[in-house]
Enzyme design. Structure first.
Site, PDB file in Angstrom:
ATOM      1  CB  ALA A  12      -0.921  -0.013   1.213  1.00 29.43           C
ATOM      2  CB  ALA A  13       4.408   1.820  -0.440  1.00 25.60           C
ATOM      3  NE  ARG A  18      -2.450   3.100 -13.039  1.00 29.69           N
ATOM      4  CZ  ARG A  18      -2.328   1.769 -13.056  1.00 29.69           C
ATOM      5  NH1 ARG A  18      -2.834   1.078 -14.054  1.00 29.69           N
ATOM      6  NH2 ARG A  18      -1.721   1.142 -12.062  1.00 29.69           N
ATOM      7  CB  THR A  83       4.707  -5.013  -6.623  1.00 28.29           C
ATOM      8  OG1 THR A  83       5.130  -5.537  -7.893  1.00 28.29           O
ATOM      9  CG2 THR A  83       3.523  -4.081  -6.854  1.00 28.29           C
ATOM     10  CG  ASP A 107      -4.722  -1.729  -6.164  1.00 33.05           C
ATOM     11  OD1 ASP A 107      -4.589  -2.938  -5.904  1.00 33.05           O
ATOM     12  OD2 ASP A 107      -4.253  -1.206  -7.196  1.00 33.05           O
ATOM     13  CE1 TYR A 337     -28.875  18.302  10.090  1.00 32.31           C
ATOM     14  CE2 TYR A 337     -29.099  20.230  11.497  1.00 32.31           C
ATOM     15  CZ  TYR A 337     -28.349  19.161  11.029  1.00 32.31           C
ATOM     16  OH  TYR A 337     -27.085  18.950  11.507  1.00 32.31           O
ATOM     17  CG  ASN A 348     -45.717  14.415  15.344  1.00 36.07           C
ATOM     18  OD1 ASN A 348     -46.037  13.525  14.581  1.00 36.07           O
ATOM     19  ND2 ASN A 348     -45.655  15.687  14.963  1.00 36.07           N
TER      20      ASN A 348
HETATM   21  C1  UD1 Z   1      -0.177  -5.185 -10.160  1.00 33.29           C
HETATM   22  C2  UD1 Z   1       0.569  -6.394 -10.755  1.00 33.29           C
HETATM   23  C3  UD1 Z   1      -0.263  -6.984 -11.880  1.00 33.29           C
HETATM   24  C4  UD1 Z   1      -1.610  -7.374 -11.352  1.00 33.29           C
HETATM   25  C5  UD1 Z   1      -2.307  -6.209 -10.666  1.00 33.29           C
HETATM   26  C6  UD1 Z   1      -3.545  -6.713  -9.954  1.00 33.29           C
HETATM   27  C7  UD1 Z   1       2.965  -5.943 -10.505  1.00 33.29           C
HETATM   28  C8  UD1 Z   1       4.202  -5.503 -11.184  1.00 33.29           C
HETATM   29  N1  UD1 Z   1       1.858  -5.950 -11.255  1.00 33.29           N
HETATM   30  O1  UD1 Z   1      -0.314  -4.209 -11.177  1.00 33.29           O
HETATM   31  O2  UD1 Z   1       0.377  -8.122 -12.418  1.00 33.29           O
HETATM   32  O3  UD1 Z   1      -2.400  -7.883 -12.408  1.00 33.29           O
HETATM   33  O4  UD1 Z   1      -1.457  -5.617  -9.661  1.00 33.29           O
HETATM   34  O5  UD1 Z   1      -4.236  -5.678  -9.329  1.00 33.29           O
HETATM   35  O6  UD1 Z   1       3.029  -6.302  -9.349  1.00 33.29           O
HETATM   36  N2  UD1 Z   1       2.882  -0.663  -4.471  1.00 33.29           N
HETATM   37  C9  UD1 Z   1       3.801  -0.446  -3.472  1.00 33.29           C
HETATM   38  N3  UD1 Z   1       5.056  -0.060  -3.810  1.00 33.29           N
HETATM   39  C10 UD1 Z   1       5.446   0.120  -5.087  1.00 33.29           C
HETATM   40  C11 UD1 Z   1       4.497  -0.103  -6.113  1.00 33.29           C
HETATM   41  C12 UD1 Z   1       3.223  -0.499  -5.774  1.00 33.29           C
HETATM   42  O7  UD1 Z   1       3.484  -0.610  -2.284  1.00 33.29           O
HETATM   43  O8  UD1 Z   1       6.606   0.463  -5.298  1.00 33.29           O
HETATM   44  C13 UD1 Z   1       1.510  -1.067  -4.099  1.00 33.29           C
HETATM   45  C14 UD1 Z   1       0.451  -0.057  -4.522  1.00 33.29           C
HETATM   46  O9  UD1 Z   1       0.181   0.845  -3.460  1.00 33.29           O
HETATM   47  C15 UD1 Z   1      -0.766  -0.936  -4.822  1.00 33.29           C
HETATM   48  C16 UD1 Z   1      -0.148  -2.291  -5.179  1.00 33.29           C
HETATM   49  O10 UD1 Z   1       1.199  -2.262  -4.780  1.00 33.29           O
HETATM   50  O11 UD1 Z   1      -1.597  -1.086  -3.693  1.00 33.29           O
HETATM   51  C17 UD1 Z   1      -0.233  -2.576  -6.677  1.00 33.29           C
HETATM   52  O12 UD1 Z   1       0.346  -1.511  -7.389  1.00 33.29           O
HETATM   53  P1  UD1 Z   1      -0.293  -0.987  -8.729  1.00 33.29           P
HETATM   54  O13 UD1 Z   1       0.536   0.127  -9.211  1.00 33.29           O
HETATM   55  O14 UD1 Z   1      -1.740  -0.786  -8.563  1.00 33.29           O
HETATM   56  O15 UD1 Z   1      -0.036  -2.260  -9.677  1.00 33.29           O
HETATM   57  P2  UD1 Z   1      -0.875  -2.706 -10.933  1.00 33.29           P
HETATM   58  O16 UD1 Z   1      -0.447  -1.914 -12.098  1.00 33.29           O
HETATM   59  O17 UD1 Z   1      -2.299  -2.727 -10.598  1.00 33.29           O
HETATM   60 MG    MG Z   2      -3.435  -1.957  -9.053  1.00 33.48          MG
END
Ligand code: UD1
Ligand code: MG
Length: 425
Positions: A12-13, A18, A83, A107, A337, A348
């Site tokens: 969740a970092a 987008r 990730t 997410d 309100y 009432n």
């Molecule tokens: C990622 C997966 C993808 C998958 C999709 C499913 C990777 C490279 N891709 O893509 O294969 O289909 O999720 O939802 O893993 N995050 C961090 N640190 C970082 C980057 C991301 O904590 O450096 C966290 C984000 O906060 C997020 C989660 O990892 O909660 C996923 O990151 P996001 O950028 O949404 O990846 P997707 O493009 O959705």
């Molecule tokens: Mg995602």
């Protein structure tokens, strides 16, 4: 500190570019609650004994949003390098731990605990270094695709941006629900690099690396459509909200609540509703709201945070209630309100009644005793109290601090006891 397994890591970092928001993506709300909370609950529900949330972008806010959740460990990813890197920053917290770790993304608020529990169980049975949950979807856009060999064995995950046109057509996707075995995952993470379209360390490369190291990697198609909706854009957020709203309403209908028009009703995930209550169309229930049994709410009512309706309360059209309690049998049918009000039973509240609870600086309380009758179009300027069985005449303005004794009838502006003489001039 010794860590109890199974462990869940929730990534969740990220900022969530987008979303075009100042807020961290995982804090955007689905049916009134930040997404990350649903994921934490799903992980716990699946049996995770230790939950680690990886925070980075707006970490203070994420910590704050999770402050009500007990026993969460936080790992800090100061630079969002992908990730794979995000998983790696948990290593110091898990030093010495060997056993399963479920890795999820923050997410995906619609994940339910059952399929995750299934993944944990299968990983244990199979003694796999990686058990990857996959899903077949109609529209794979945005997801990593699952590549298998001609015998159907897992080969690797390819991110959409790195896909060839043929790979893009694959409909089996990576929802980012993995169970890995520790400590071998750390070795695999040491072997991933940034040779991809985003120049990031991809966690999606870890399964392939593990397989190359001779470890058992299995991809199981056990996840279904709704559960894996990843929120990357505002459009996804609206979609997730809709699905979650359907689940919330389904739950209350199963518990005996009538929702006349589900598509035109909104119920916050924190609300509770008693059986045989009927919710009429265009009602919005937001925040922590408790509604008793046999109530009638709406059409077009707005019940806000901190509202508590006891059994048999009626709230009608164009009524807004906030931070207030209404005891059994009380009726507020039209255009009123009530804010910061404690209303007794069988009261009432006439059409157009207002509790003027805010003076521009602070909010004050209005107390209305049992069986009181508040006539149409009256205003009660808080703090003020209306005694039990008292009557406030239509159009009266009960001014601040001019409490109405029990059984008294007051009328006029400012409200005075009926029959009271004119003030001496
Ligand atoms: C990622 C997966 C993808 C998958 C999709 C499913 C990777 C490279 N891709 O893509 O294969 O289909 O999720 O939802 O893993 N995050 C961090 N640190 C970082 C980057 C991301 O904590 O450096 C966290 C984000 O906060 C997020 C989660 O990892 O909660 C996923 O990151 P996001 O950028 O949404 O990846 P997707 O493009 O959705
Ligand atoms: Mg995602």
């Amino acid at each position: 500190m010794s860590v109890n397994g199974p462990v869940a890591i929730i990534l969740a970092a990220g900022h969530g570019k987008r979303m075009k928001s100042e807020k961290a993506k995982v804090l955007h709300e689905v049916c009134g609650r930040p997404m990350i909370r649903y994921v934490v609950e799903a992980a716990r529900g699946a049996g995770a004994k230790t939950v680690i949330v990886v925070v980075g972008y707006a970490s203070d806010q994420v910590l704050q949003a999770l402050s009500g959740e007990p026993d969460i460990l936080f790992a800090f990813q100061t630079e969002q390098l992908g990730t794979g890197h995000a998983a790696k920053v948990c290593r110091p917290l898990l030093e010495g731990y060997s056993g399963p770790v479920m890795i999820l993304v923050g997410d995906e608020p619609l994940l339910r605990p059952e399929p995750l529990a299934d993944l944990l169980e299968r990983q244990a049975q199979e003694q796999a270094a990686c058990l990857l949950g996959t899903a077949k979807v109609h529209d794979p856009m945005g997801f990593g695709r699952i590549l298998r060999d001609s015998a159907g064995r897992f080969l690797r995950i390819v991110e959409e941006r790195d896909c060839t046109p043929e790979e893009k057509a694959i409909r089996e996707v990576n929802p980012s629900c993995y169970v890995f075995e520790l400590p071998v995952l750390w070795d695999a993470l040491d072997r991933i690099d940034t040779s991809n379209a985003q120049n990031e360390y991809y966690l999606t490369d870890a399964p392939e690396r593990l397989a190359a190291m001779g470890e058992k990697v299995i991809a199981l198609n056990v996840l279904r459509g709704d559960d894996i909706l990843g929120v990357n854009t505002r459009q996804h957020l609206a979609q997730a909200d809709k699905v979650m709203q359907g689940r919330i309403q389904d739950h209350w209908m199963t518990e005996g609540v009538t929702i006349v028009d589900p598509l035109n009703t909104y119920i916050d995930g924190r609300a509770t509703i008693g059986p045989d209550t009927v919710i009429y169309p265009f009602t919005v229930i937001s925040g922590s709201v408790t509604i008793g049994a046999r109530c009638r709410v709406g059409p077009l009512a707005h019940l806000r945070d901190g509202t508590a309706l006891a059994d048999g309360v009626e709230v009608g059209a164009f009524v807004e209630i906030s931070r207030s309690s209404l005891e059994a049998g009380t009726v507020v049918r039209h255009l009123a309100y009530l804010g910061n009000a404690a209303v007794g039973r069988d009261v009432n509240i006439g059409a157009g009644t207002i509790t003027a609870n805010y003076d521009g600086v602070r909010k004050s309380e209005t107390t209305i005793g049992a069986r009181a009758f508040v006539g149409s179009g009256s205003i009660m300027v808080a703090p003020v109290s209306i005694g039990e069985g008292a009557v406030v005449g239509a159009g009266a303005v009960v001014t601040r601090g001019k409490d109405v004794p029990p059984g008294e009838t007051v009328v006029g502006i400012p409200a005075r006891p009926i029959g009271a003489g004119k003030p001496a001039s």
